[in-house]
Design a protein around this motif. Structure first.
Motif, short mmCIF file in Angstrom:
data_model
loop_
_atom_site.label_atom_id
_atom_site.label_comp_id
_atom_site.label_asym_id
_atom_site.label_seq_id
_atom_site.Cartn_x
_atom_site.Cartn_y
_atom_site.Cartn_z
N CYS A 96 0.99 -1.12 -0.01
CA CYS A 96 0.24 0.18 0.08
C CYS A 96 0.39 1.18 0.01
O CYS A 96 0.38 2.04 -0.64
CB CYS A 96 -1.02 -0.16 0.98
SG CYS A 96 -2.24 -1.27 1.25
N TRP A 144 1.68 6.88 -7.01
CA TRP A 144 0.36 7.11 -7.29
C TRP A 144 0.70 8.95 -7.15
O TRP A 144 0.30 9.45 -8.28
CB TRP A 144 -0.55 6.86 -7.02
CG TRP A 144 -1.93 7.78 -7.48
CD1 TRP A 144 -2.88 6.78 -8.25
CD2 TRP A 144 -2.46 8.99 -6.00
NE1 TRP A 144 -3.98 8.19 -7.53
CE2 TRP A 144 -3.65 9.18 -7.27
CE3 TRP A 144 -2.01 9.68 -5.14
CZ2 TRP A 144 -4.25 10.32 -7.06
CZ3 TRP A 144 -2.53 10.73 -4.91
CH2 TRP A 144 -4.03 11.07 -6.00
N ALA A 154 0.90 4.10 -3.02
CA ALA A 154 0.97 5.96 -2.73
C ALA A 154 1.72 6.62 -3.10
O ALA A 154 1.84 7.79 -3.91
CB ALA A 154 0.48 5.30 -1.23
#
Length: 107
Positions: A32, A39, A36
């Motif tokens: 995760c 992104w 992140a």
């Protein structure tokens, strides 16, 4: 390809068990965090200024203002050339089109 591994990759081409495979994958929070970060890095900043864009009038003398206009005109011509070339390509290459290039280095 996983972003991290908790176990080293197999040293041989022998089959591995599903448990060995799952044990090698990273923890969910590691995946995760990696997603992140990727992104954030892939998104264009909201305050992006393209190459040749100078909203502040920093120069009042005619010589630097003329050089900036000439530079912007040249960038516009380069952009037209790139767009004309891309119109004939199956997969256009837009990465060096001046409107897509940052005016400054930003991460």
């Amino acid at each position: 390809m996983p972003c991290a591994m908790r176990e080293p990759p197999p040293a041989t081409k022998a089959p591995i068990s599903e448990r060995d495979f799952l044990d090698a994958l990273p923890a969910v929070n590691t995946s995760c965090i990696t997603l992140a970060v990727l992104w954030v890095l892939r998104n264009e900043p909201l305050d992006m200024r393209p190459l040749g864009c100078y909203p502040e009038q920093l120069f009042t003398e005619e010589a630097p203002r003329r050089l900036i206009r000439d530079f912007q005109d040249r960038l516009a011509q380069i952009s037209r050339d790139i767009r004309a070339r891309n119109a004939t390509m199956e997969l256009p290459y837009t990465y060096l089109d001046p409107p897509n290039v940052e005016n400054s280095v930003a991460i």
